[in-house]
Design a protein around this motif. Sequence first.
Motif, PDB file in Angstrom:
ATOM      1  N   ARG A  14      40.863  53.975  23.261  1.00  0.00           N
ATOM      2  CA  ARG A  14      40.509  54.132  24.862  1.00  0.00           C
ATOM      3  C   ARG A  14      40.894  52.834  25.667  1.00  0.00           C
ATOM      4  N   ASP A  15      40.186  51.680  25.368  1.00  0.00           N
ATOM      5  CA  ASP A  15      40.255  50.683  26.314  1.00  0.00           C
ATOM      6  C   ASP A  15      41.750  49.970  26.246  1.00  0.00           C
ATOM      7  N   GLN A  18      44.284  52.833  27.554  1.00  0.00           N
ATOM      8  CA  GLN A  18      44.468  53.163  29.150  1.00  0.00           C
ATOM      9  C   GLN A  18      45.142  52.335  30.038  1.00  0.00           C
ATOM     10  N   PHE A  49      37.469  61.319  29.023  1.00  0.00           N
ATOM     11  CA  PHE A  49      37.483  62.300  29.589  1.00  0.00           C
ATOM     12  C   PHE A  49      37.278  61.963  31.184  1.00  0.00           C
ATOM     13  N   HIS A  51      39.520  61.293  35.108  1.00  0.00           N
ATOM     14  CA  HIS A  51      40.602  62.158  35.870  1.00  0.00           C
ATOM     15  C   HIS A  51      42.027  61.686  35.585  1.00  0.00           C
ATOM     16  N   TRP A  54      43.748  58.973  37.395  1.00  0.00           N
ATOM     17  CA  TRP A  54      43.422  57.569  37.135  1.00  0.00           C
ATOM     18  C   TRP A  54      43.785  57.118  36.074  1.00  0.00           C
ATOM     19  N   ILE A  55      43.655  57.735  34.913  1.00  0.00           N
ATOM     20  CA  ILE A  55      44.224  57.379  33.604  1.00  0.00           C
ATOM     21  C   ILE A  55      45.121  58.233  32.871  1.00  0.00           C
ATOM     22  N   ASN A  82      31.313  61.483  34.416  1.00  0.00           N
ATOM     23  CA  ASN A  82      30.414  62.527  35.107  1.00  0.00           C
ATOM     24  C   ASN A  82      30.245  63.535  34.297  1.00  0.00           C
ATOM     25  N   LYS A  84      31.602  66.707  34.875  1.00  0.00           N
ATOM     26  CA  LYS A  84      32.824  67.330  34.349  1.00  0.00           C
ATOM     27  C   LYS A  84      33.303  66.670  32.947  1.00  0.00           C
ATOM     28  N   ASN A 111      36.466  51.628  40.430  1.00  0.00           N
ATOM     29  CA  ASN A 111      36.620  52.170  39.232  1.00  0.00           C
ATOM     30  C   ASN A 111      36.174  53.710  38.982  1.00  0.00           C
ATOM     31  N   ASN A 113      34.772  55.250  41.987  1.00  0.00           N
ATOM     32  CA  ASN A 113      34.870  55.981  43.447  1.00  0.00           C
ATOM     33  C   ASN A 113      33.611  56.218  43.785  1.00  0.00           C
ATOM     34  N   LYS A 114      32.479  55.664  43.387  1.00  0.00           N
ATOM     35  CA  LYS A 114      31.025  55.670  44.007  1.00  0.00           C
ATOM     36  C   LYS A 114      30.274  54.402  43.958  1.00  0.00           C
ATOM     37  N   SER A 142      30.055  46.963  33.209  1.00  0.00           N
ATOM     38  CA  SER A 142      31.046  46.052  33.430  1.00  0.00           C
ATOM     39  C   SER A 142      30.822  45.006  34.510  1.00  0.00           C
ATOM     40  N   THR A 178      34.654  42.231  31.811  1.00  0.00           N
ATOM     41  CA  THR A 178      35.784  43.082  32.302  1.00  0.00           C
ATOM     42  C   THR A 178      36.962  42.429  32.402  1.00  0.00           C
ATOM     43  N   HIS A 206      30.907  43.317  24.996  1.00  0.00           N
ATOM     44  CA  HIS A 206      32.346  43.705  24.873  1.00  0.00           C
ATOM     45  C   HIS A 206      33.116  42.522  25.698  1.00  0.00           C
ATOM     46  N   HIS A 208      36.598  40.843  27.041  1.00  0.00           N
ATOM     47  CA  HIS A 208      38.025  40.835  27.094  1.00  0.00           C
ATOM     48  C   HIS A 208      38.519  39.093  26.797  1.00  0.00           C
TER      49      HIS A 208
HETATM   50  P1  HMG Z   1      36.599  61.351  42.295  1.00  0.00           P
HETATM   51  O1  HMG Z   1      37.892  61.388  42.763  1.00  0.00           O
HETATM   52  O2  HMG Z   1      35.783  60.664  43.056  1.00  0.00           O
HETATM   53  O3  HMG Z   1      36.047  62.705  41.710  1.00  0.00           O
HETATM   54  O4  HMG Z   1      36.613  60.417  41.024  1.00  0.00           O
HETATM   55  P2  HMG Z   1      35.167  63.923  42.417  1.00  0.00           P
HETATM   56  O5  HMG Z   1      34.016  64.119  41.648  1.00  0.00           O
HETATM   57  O6  HMG Z   1      35.175  63.472  44.074  1.00  0.00           O
HETATM   58  O7  HMG Z   1      36.508  65.065  42.242  1.00  0.00           O
HETATM   59  C1  HMG Z   1      37.662  65.063  42.447  1.00  0.00           C
HETATM   60  C2  HMG Z   1      38.584  65.790  41.697  1.00  0.00           C
HETATM   61  O8  HMG Z   1      38.721  65.331  40.545  1.00  0.00           O
HETATM   62  C3  HMG Z   1      38.166  67.230  41.427  1.00  0.00           C
HETATM   63  O9  HMG Z   1      39.428  68.089  41.406  1.00  0.00           O
HETATM   64  C4  HMG Z   1      37.428  67.292  39.990  1.00  0.00           C
HETATM   65  O10 HMG Z   1      37.270  68.500  39.294  1.00  0.00           O
HETATM   66  C5  HMG Z   1      38.125  66.110  39.538  1.00  0.00           C
HETATM   67  P3  HMG Z   1      39.839  68.877  42.393  1.00  0.00           P
HETATM   68  O11 HMG Z   1      38.880  69.621  42.873  1.00  0.00           O
HETATM   69  O12 HMG Z   1      40.402  67.758  43.610  1.00  0.00           O
HETATM   70  O13 HMG Z   1      41.148  69.755  41.836  1.00  0.00           O
HETATM   71  N1  HMG Z   1      37.409  65.186  38.438  1.00  0.00           N
HETATM   72  C6  HMG Z   1      37.773  65.330  37.236  1.00  0.00           C
HETATM   73  N2  HMG Z   1      38.929  65.759  36.334  1.00  0.00           N
HETATM   74  C7  HMG Z   1      38.792  65.261  35.246  1.00  0.00           C
HETATM   75  N3  HMG Z   1      38.151  64.590  34.527  1.00  0.00           N
HETATM   76  C8  HMG Z   1      36.822  64.221  35.093  1.00  0.00           C
HETATM   77  C9  HMG Z   1      36.727  64.515  36.411  1.00  0.00           C
HETATM   78  N4  HMG Z   1      35.734  64.383  37.436  1.00  0.00           N
HETATM   79  C10 HMG Z   1      36.326  64.846  38.654  1.00  0.00           C
HETATM   80  N5  HMG Z   1      35.927  63.759  34.499  1.00  0.00           N
HETATM   81  C11 HMG Z   1      36.055  59.995  38.699  1.00  0.00           C
HETATM   82  C12 HMG Z   1      35.659  60.204  40.150  1.00  0.00           C
HETATM   83  C13 HMG Z   1      34.951  59.056  38.080  1.00  0.00           C
HETATM   84  C14 HMG Z   1      36.435  61.056  38.271  1.00  0.00           C
HETATM   85  C15 HMG Z   1      37.279  58.934  38.875  1.00  0.00           C
HETATM   86  O14 HMG Z   1      37.307  57.686  39.427  1.00  0.00           O
HETATM   87  C16 HMG Z   1      37.798  58.568  37.318  1.00  0.00           C
HETATM   88  O15 HMG Z   1      38.601  59.348  36.659  1.00  0.00           O
HETATM   89  N6  HMG Z   1      37.501  57.240  37.229  1.00  0.00           N
HETATM   90  C17 HMG Z   1      38.042  56.606  35.938  1.00  0.00           C
HETATM   91  C18 HMG Z   1      38.170  55.199  35.848  1.00  0.00           C
HETATM   92  C19 HMG Z   1      38.477  54.751  34.398  1.00  0.00           C
HETATM   93  O16 HMG Z   1      38.655  55.446  33.511  1.00  0.00           O
HETATM   94  N7  HMG Z   1      38.431  53.317  34.313  1.00  0.00           N
HETATM   95  C20 HMG Z   1      38.697  52.759  33.097  1.00  0.00           C
HETATM   96  C21 HMG Z   1      37.569  52.807  32.232  1.00  0.00           C
HETATM   97  S1  HMG Z   1      36.045  51.731  32.281  1.00  0.00           S
HETATM   98  C22 HMG Z   1      36.706  50.353  31.571  1.00  0.00           C
HETATM   99  O17 HMG Z   1      37.515  50.217  31.219  1.00  0.00           O
HETATM  100  C23 HMG Z   1      35.593  49.201  31.669  1.00  0.00           C
HETATM  101  C24 HMG Z   1      35.044  49.266  30.126  1.00  0.00           C
HETATM  102  O18 HMG Z   1      35.821  48.792  29.186  1.00  0.00           O
HETATM  103  C25 HMG Z   1      33.879  48.185  29.951  1.00  0.00           C
HETATM  104  C26 HMG Z   1      34.458  46.584  30.628  1.00  0.00           C
HETATM  105  O19 HMG Z   1      35.539  46.169  30.013  1.00  0.00           O
HETATM  106  O20 HMG Z   1      33.717  46.108  31.417  1.00  0.00           O
HETATM  107  C27 HMG Z   1      34.041  50.448  29.737  1.00  0.00           C
END
Ligand code: HMG
Length: 298
Positions: A14-15, A18, A49, A51, A54-55, A82, A84, A111, A113-114, A142, A178, A206, A208
């Motif tokens: 995953r990490d 991505q 899981f 979007h 995004w990834i 979330n 979904k 990250n 969008n909220k 994070s 992070t 965690h 990096h």
């Molecule tokens: P958003 O655009 O604000 O979502 O994204 P929304 O709720 O407004 O919905 C917009 C569209 O996205 C809709 O589709 C939803 O259905 C769809 P439309 O109606 O336009 O066709 N949607 C989704 N589709 C698939 N899977 C979902 C999902 N949710 C909504 N789960 C969202 C908000 C959170 C989805 C987006 O910002 C996102 O996917 N972000 C992910 C970012 C990410 O993965 N970052 C890396 C992981 S975190 C990390 O690495 C740190 C960590 O390792 C610890 C550290 O190192 O600190 C964990």
Amino acid sequence: ALPKHVTIKEVGPRDGLQNEKVEIDTADKVAWINQLSETGLSYIEFSSFVHPKWIPQLKDAKQVASSIKRHPGITYAALVPNQKGLEAALETDVDEVSIFMSASETHNKKNINKSIEETYPILTQVVEEAKQEGKTVRGYLSTVFGCPYEGAVPIQQVIEVSIRLLDMGVDELSLGDTIGVANPLQVDRTLTEIRKQLSFDQIAMHFHNTRGMALANVLVSLEHGITTFDASVGGLGGCPYAKGASGNLATDDLVHMLHEMGIETGINAEQLTQSALYIQSKLGKSLPSHQMQVCNKE
Ligand code: HMG
Ligand code: MG
């Protein structure tokens, strides 16, 4: 005294993946995760899981989940942002879901969008539903040691968000450096402060390795009694929404250090190296861990 046993949670699939531009075939991911399952690891975060826009690398989370060979005794987890994401994850019979948010406002926004306030009710609902479905839940926090947009993050803010996540009912809270800016003294001070307000039973670290300080930070954490660490094989990894975030602490380097110090992990170092060589060949570039550098020279 240092702990005798440490649990390593492998987050490479995953990490690690991505942030990789080279698209890895689903079948290769599955083969790799199956190899990781043979190493003695007890925990593998296999995908997320989120979007696909995004990834993109992890858009095949569902296929990966249904194709990997499940080993008894291994917890297979996936990241969900979330409702979904949770619903998609539940269709695959994951063992555990991981929710995530940031201690700093700007990184949270970039990250997921909220705002931080907007995130709480979303995650509260995810935890509630996941628990109803019999899943355990991990929480990631994070930017605990610094934010790519805001710089230093006040410790009280870190503790406040940590308490909110623990109150939601997460079974474990993983504190993330992070962008790999933490130094050992800072880890010492931060854990000293956190310990005053939280129990360490549920805390994992965690790190990096962006600036090469991850292992030193692990050592300080071990001295504080922390026994769970996230790592990714070969040092793969990063967060695409954190400028400058590079690889995770490398599982192979961590295993090497711990075993040399007489601390058990249950992991077979040789098999771990084999799995690193496998994903390295698929990525077509050498992986950054020290163990892999030794290995690549041989
Ligand atoms: P958003 O655009 O604000 O979502 O994204 P929304 O709720 O407004 O919905 C917009 C569209 O996205 C809709 O589709 C939803 O259905 C769809 P439309 O109606 O336009 O066709 N949607 C989704 N589709 C698939 N899977 C979902 C999902 N949710 C909504 N789960 C969202 C908000 C959170 C989805 C987006 O910002 C996102 O996917 N972000 C992910 C970012 C990410 O993965 N970052 C890396 C992981 S975190 C990390 O690495 C740190 C960590 O390792 C610890 C550290 O190192 O600190 C964990
Ligand atoms: Mg990370």
